[in-house]
Motif scaffolding. Structure first.
Motif, PDB file in Angstrom:
ATOM      1  N   PRO A 170       0.799  -1.231   0.000  1.00 45.57           N
ATOM      2  CA  PRO A 170       0.000   0.000   0.000  1.00 45.57           C
ATOM      3  C   PRO A 170       0.827   1.273   0.000  1.00 45.57           C
ATOM      4  CG  PRO A 170      -0.932  -1.598   1.516  1.00 45.57           C
ATOM      5  CD  PRO A 170       0.374  -2.169   1.046  1.00 45.57           C
ATOM      6  N   TYR A 171       1.892   1.334   0.799  1.00 43.27           N
ATOM      7  CA  TYR A 171       2.647   2.589   0.894  1.00 43.27           C
ATOM      8  C   TYR A 171       3.327   2.922  -0.428  1.00 43.27           C
ATOM      9  CZ  TYR A 171       7.245   0.283   1.327  1.00 43.27           C
ATOM     10  OH  TYR A 171       8.390  -0.440   1.090  1.00 43.27           O
ATOM     11  N   GLU A 172       3.784   1.895  -1.162  1.00 40.58           N
ATOM     12  CA  GLU A 172       4.397   2.149  -2.462  1.00 40.58           C
ATOM     13  C   GLU A 172       3.354   2.653  -3.455  1.00 40.58           C
ATOM     14  OE1 GLU A 172       6.604  -1.134  -3.967  1.00 40.58           O
ATOM     15  OE2 GLU A 172       8.091  -1.099  -2.355  1.00 40.58           O
ATOM     16  N   ALA A 173       2.154   2.069  -3.404  1.00 43.42           N
ATOM     17  CA  ALA A 173       1.080   2.505  -4.301  1.00 43.42           C
ATOM     18  C   ALA A 173       0.684   3.947  -4.000  1.00 43.42           C
ATOM     19  CB  ALA A 173      -0.129   1.584  -4.151  1.00 43.42           C
ATOM     20  N   ILE A 174       0.618   4.283  -2.703  1.00 41.99           N
ATOM     21  CA  ILE A 174       0.231   5.640  -2.298  1.00 41.99           C
ATOM     22  C   ILE A 174       1.279   6.653  -2.750  1.00 41.99           C
ATOM     23  CG2 ILE A 174      -0.140   7.152  -0.296  1.00 41.99           C
ATOM     24  CD1 ILE A 174      -1.229   4.591   1.157  1.00 41.99           C
ATOM     25  N   ILE A 175       2.555   6.359  -2.496  1.00 39.96           N
ATOM     26  CA  ILE A 175       3.617   7.299  -2.866  1.00 39.96           C
ATOM     27  C   ILE A 175       3.731   7.418  -4.387  1.00 39.96           C
ATOM     28  CG2 ILE A 175       6.110   7.723  -2.768  1.00 39.96           C
ATOM     29  CD1 ILE A 175       6.069   6.550   0.067  1.00 39.96           C
ATOM     30  N   SER A 176       3.522   6.327  -5.095  1.00 37.67           N
ATOM     31  CA  SER A 176       3.513   6.377  -6.554  1.00 37.67           C
ATOM     32  C   SER A 176       2.422   7.316  -7.054  1.00 37.67           C
ATOM     33  CB  SER A 176       3.295   4.971  -7.126  1.00 37.67           C
ATOM     34  OG  SER A 176       3.194   5.012  -8.539  1.00 37.67           O
ATOM     35  N   GLU A 177       1.262   7.279  -6.396  1.00 43.90           N
ATOM     36  CA  GLU A 177       0.163   8.172  -6.771  1.00 43.90           C
ATOM     37  C   GLU A 177       0.495   9.622  -6.424  1.00 43.90           C
ATOM     38  OE1 GLU A 177      -3.361   9.778  -8.118  1.00 43.90           O
ATOM     39  OE2 GLU A 177      -2.444   7.820  -8.538  1.00 43.90           O
ATOM     40  N   VAL A 178       1.196   9.853  -5.313  1.00 43.02           N
ATOM     41  CA  VAL A 178       1.633  11.208  -4.955  1.00 43.02           C
ATOM     42  C   VAL A 178       2.483  11.797  -6.083  1.00 43.02           C
ATOM     43  CG1 VAL A 178       3.119  12.553  -3.410  1.00 43.02           C
ATOM     44  CG2 VAL A 178       1.511  10.898  -2.453  1.00 43.02           C
ATOM     45  N   PHE A 179       3.416  10.990  -6.592  1.00 43.23           N
ATOM     46  CA  PHE A 179       4.282  11.464  -7.672  1.00 43.23           C
ATOM     47  C   PHE A 179       3.510  11.659  -8.973  1.00 43.23           C
ATOM     48  CE2 PHE A 179       7.903   9.825  -5.092  1.00 43.23           C
ATOM     49  CZ  PHE A 179       8.711  10.951  -5.169  1.00 43.23           C
ATOM     50  N   SER A 180       2.721  10.659  -9.363  1.00 44.11           N
ATOM     51  CA  SER A 180       2.039  10.736 -10.656  1.00 44.11           C
ATOM     52  C   SER A 180       0.975  11.825 -10.676  1.00 44.11           C
ATOM     53  CB  SER A 180       1.421   9.384 -11.022  1.00 44.11           C
ATOM     54  OG  SER A 180       0.410   9.017 -10.097  1.00 44.11           O
ATOM     55  N   GLY A 181       0.359  12.093  -9.510  1.00 46.60           N
ATOM     56  CA  GLY A 181      -0.694  13.100  -9.446  1.00 46.60           C
ATOM     57  C   GLY A 181      -0.225  14.456  -8.979  1.00 46.60           C
ATOM     58  N   SER A 182       1.075  14.567  -8.657  1.00 40.71           N
ATOM     59  CA  SER A 182       1.651  15.831  -8.162  1.00 40.71           C
ATOM     60  C   SER A 182       0.814  16.413  -7.020  1.00 40.71           C
ATOM     61  CB  SER A 182       1.756  16.857  -9.309  1.00 40.71           C
ATOM     62  OG  SER A 182       2.574  16.372 -10.344  1.00 40.71           O
ATOM     63  N   HIS A 183       0.498  15.579  -6.042  1.00 40.50           N
ATOM     64  CA  HIS A 183      -0.352  16.005  -4.933  1.00 40.50           C
ATOM     65  C   HIS A 183       0.415  16.882  -3.948  1.00 40.50           C
ATOM     66  CE1 HIS A 183      -3.727  13.498  -6.138  1.00 40.50           C
ATOM     67  NE2 HIS A 183      -2.866  12.528  -6.391  1.00 40.50           N
ATOM     68  N   ASP A 184      -0.291  17.855  -3.362  1.00 45.04           N
ATOM     69  CA  ASP A 184       0.315  18.801  -2.426  1.00 45.04           C
ATOM     70  C   ASP A 184       0.372  18.259  -1.003  1.00 45.04           C
ATOM     71  OD1 ASP A 184       0.433  20.802  -4.458  1.00 45.04           O
ATOM     72  OD2 ASP A 184      -1.702  21.152  -4.158  1.00 45.04           O
ATOM     73  N   ILE A 185      -0.543  17.360  -0.678  1.00 46.09           N
ATOM     74  CA  ILE A 185      -0.615  16.819   0.681  1.00 46.09           C
ATOM     75  C   ILE A 185      -1.283  15.449   0.637  1.00 46.09           C
ATOM     76  CG2 ILE A 185      -2.837  17.939   1.189  1.00 46.09           C
ATOM     77  CD1 ILE A 185      -1.811  18.296   4.101  1.00 46.09           C
ATOM     78  N   LEU A 186      -0.838  14.575   1.533  1.00 47.31           N
ATOM     79  CA  LEU A 186      -1.438  13.247   1.701  1.00 47.31           C
ATOM     80  C   LEU A 186      -2.142  13.208   3.051  1.00 47.31           C
ATOM     81  CD1 LEU A 186      -1.774  10.160   1.134  1.00 47.31           C
ATOM     82  CD2 LEU A 186       0.481   9.869   2.204  1.00 47.31           C
ATOM     83  N   ILE A 187      -3.400  12.771   3.063  1.00 45.96           N
ATOM     84  CA  ILE A 187      -4.157  12.688   4.313  1.00 45.96           C
ATOM     85  C   ILE A 187      -4.605  11.253   4.528  1.00 45.96           C
ATOM     86  CG2 ILE A 187      -6.103  13.588   5.632  1.00 45.96           C
ATOM     87  CD1 ILE A 187      -6.090  16.062   3.935  1.00 45.96           C
ATOM     88  N   LYS A 188      -4.326  10.730   5.712  1.00 51.59           N
ATOM     89  CA  LYS A 188      -4.670   9.347   6.043  1.00 51.59           C
ATOM     90  C   LYS A 188      -5.138   9.284   7.491  1.00 51.59           C
ATOM     91  CE  LYS A 188      -2.726   4.658   6.156  1.00 51.59           C
ATOM     92  NZ  LYS A 188      -3.168   4.371   7.553  1.00 51.59           N
ATOM     93  N   SER A 189      -6.146   8.471   7.761  1.00 51.99           N
ATOM     94  CA  SER A 189      -6.628   8.328   9.137  1.00 51.99           C
ATOM     95  C   SER A 189      -5.780   7.311   9.892  1.00 51.99           C
ATOM     96  CB  SER A 189      -8.099   7.891   9.154  1.00 51.99           C
ATOM     97  OG  SER A 189      -8.237   6.620   8.541  1.00 51.99           O
ATOM     98  N   THR A 190      -5.733   7.461  11.211  1.00 53.14           N
ATOM     99  CA  THR A 190      -5.058   6.511  12.081  1.00 53.14           C
ATOM    100  C   THR A 190      -6.073   6.016  13.108  1.00 53.14           C
ATOM    101  OG1 THR A 190      -4.370   8.278  13.577  1.00 53.14           O
ATOM    102  CG2 THR A 190      -2.834   7.646  11.854  1.00 53.14           C
ATOM    103  N   ARG A 191      -5.695   4.989  13.835  1.00 52.40           N
ATOM    104  CA  ARG A 191      -6.643   4.367  14.756  1.00 52.40           C
ATOM    105  C   ARG A 191      -6.281   4.666  16.211  1.00 52.40           C
ATOM    106  NH1 ARG A 191      -6.010  -1.539  13.857  1.00 52.40           N
ATOM    107  NH2 ARG A 191      -3.960  -0.963  13.085  1.00 52.40           N
TER     108      ARG A 191
END
Length: 315
Positions: free
Chosen positions: A98-119
């Motif tokens: 999952p973390y590789e898929a998420i970071i790959s999407e950050v790069f491909s989508g040029s996202h400004d911020i990543l938001i994820k919930s924690t428990r």
């Protein structure tokens, strides 16, 4: 001011409630331009890869069916949060990390911020950070906002944990970045900004090794240096003195204490993104702090940080 016009939100597949998506909507509401939110999920089921009785085309069709089911579910759970003022899309990928898929999407989508919930663990009143969370904190190139399932307090407080005692240019640039993010978020969330800094306790063994050493004089000098540096930083950004704290102790003790005392909705931390053996044996100060904070956490990387997952580095 941080715009955060392109926001990547990781879906919580185990819950109908999506606090990360709710926080993304909050951040986008006061944006100067229209925000784009991508609601993202990485899924993988090893059993689909091991079904030897199926052909490759049949396995692909099964994976596609699972992806489509998840997309439909995500659109359904997102419905209460989204509105016409936001560009919104859903993306599901098949990936075993999952973390590789998420970071790959950050790069491909040029996202400004990543938001994820924690428990939150109800019994211990602590937050459980998954291995994915730690990988994202260390390797994600953009700011990472880890959120809890709670509403932001009205006229709440945000703390930036700065490192003002250092002459290291990387730390100084990171301080500037944290304070700029602090002021931007306080405007967006109608919150009050606080700066917090910790300085170390004088080692007890020094007086044994150096009998002429005066620990009180040394401690006063260290505190004076940090107070002077904090004054320069708060004056640079127009933050009142009463909204700054300089405390003696370890960040992993002081920052959670201040977060609780000030009822902070968010703590901003700088993280160097250390990886490999140094991370195993030394660890990041930010990670030690995060373990004890029971509010949202925004982790920032220093300027010029290069992620080990940057596709340009592998070319």
């Amino acid at each position: 001011m941080s715009i955060y016009s392109k926001i990547l939100v990781v879906a919580d597949v185990n819950n109908e409630v999506q606090p990360a998506l709710a926080r993304a909507i909050q951040l986008s509401q006061k944006s100067a331009c229209k925000s784009h939110i991508t609601f993202f999920l990485s899924i993988y089921d090893f059993s689909y890869e091991m079904t030897s009785m199926l052909s490759s085309d049949e396995r692909n069709a099964m994976r596609k069916g699972v992806v489509q089911q998840r997309e439909a579910w995500m659109k359904e759970v997102a419905q209460p949060y989204i509105n016409d003022s936001i560009d919104f899309d859903v993306k599901v990928v098949w990936h075993n990390r999952p973390y590789e898929a998420i970071i790959s999407e950050v790069f491909s989508g040029s996202h400004d911020i990543l938001i994820k919930s924690t428990r939150k663990h109800d019994v211990l009143e602590s937050v459980i950070f998954t291995p994915t969370d730690w990988h994202l904190l260390r390797k994600c190139p953009c700011p990472v906002l880890l959120v809890k399932n709670h509403d932001w307090p009205e006229n709440g407080n945000i703390i930036a944990s700065v490192h003002v005692g250092s002459e290291n240019p990387t730390h100084q640039e990171l301080n500037d970045s944290m304070v700029e993010q602090l002021k931007s978020l306080c405007i967006r969330l109608d919150a009050k900004p606080y700066l917090a800094n910790c300085y170390p306790v004088t080692p007890a063994n020094i007086t044994i090794e150096l009998p002429e050493f005066d620990p009180a004089t040394y401690t006063d000098a260290v505190r004076g240096h940090h107070l002077k540096s904090m004054k320069a930083l708060r004056n640079k950004y127009g933050i009142p003195e009463e909204q700054t704290r300089v405390e003696q102790g370890l960040p992993e003790d002081i920052i959670p204490y201040l977060a609780k005392e000030l009822d902070a909705g968010l703590v901003i931390l700088g993280t160097t993104g250390r990886t490999g053996l140094s991370a195993v044996f030394i660890g990041n100060t930010a990670e030690h702090v995060i373990d004890k904070i029971n509010c949202d956490v925004l982790a920032l990387k220093p300027k010029g940080y290069i992620s080990p997952l940057d596709p340009e580095q592998s070319e």
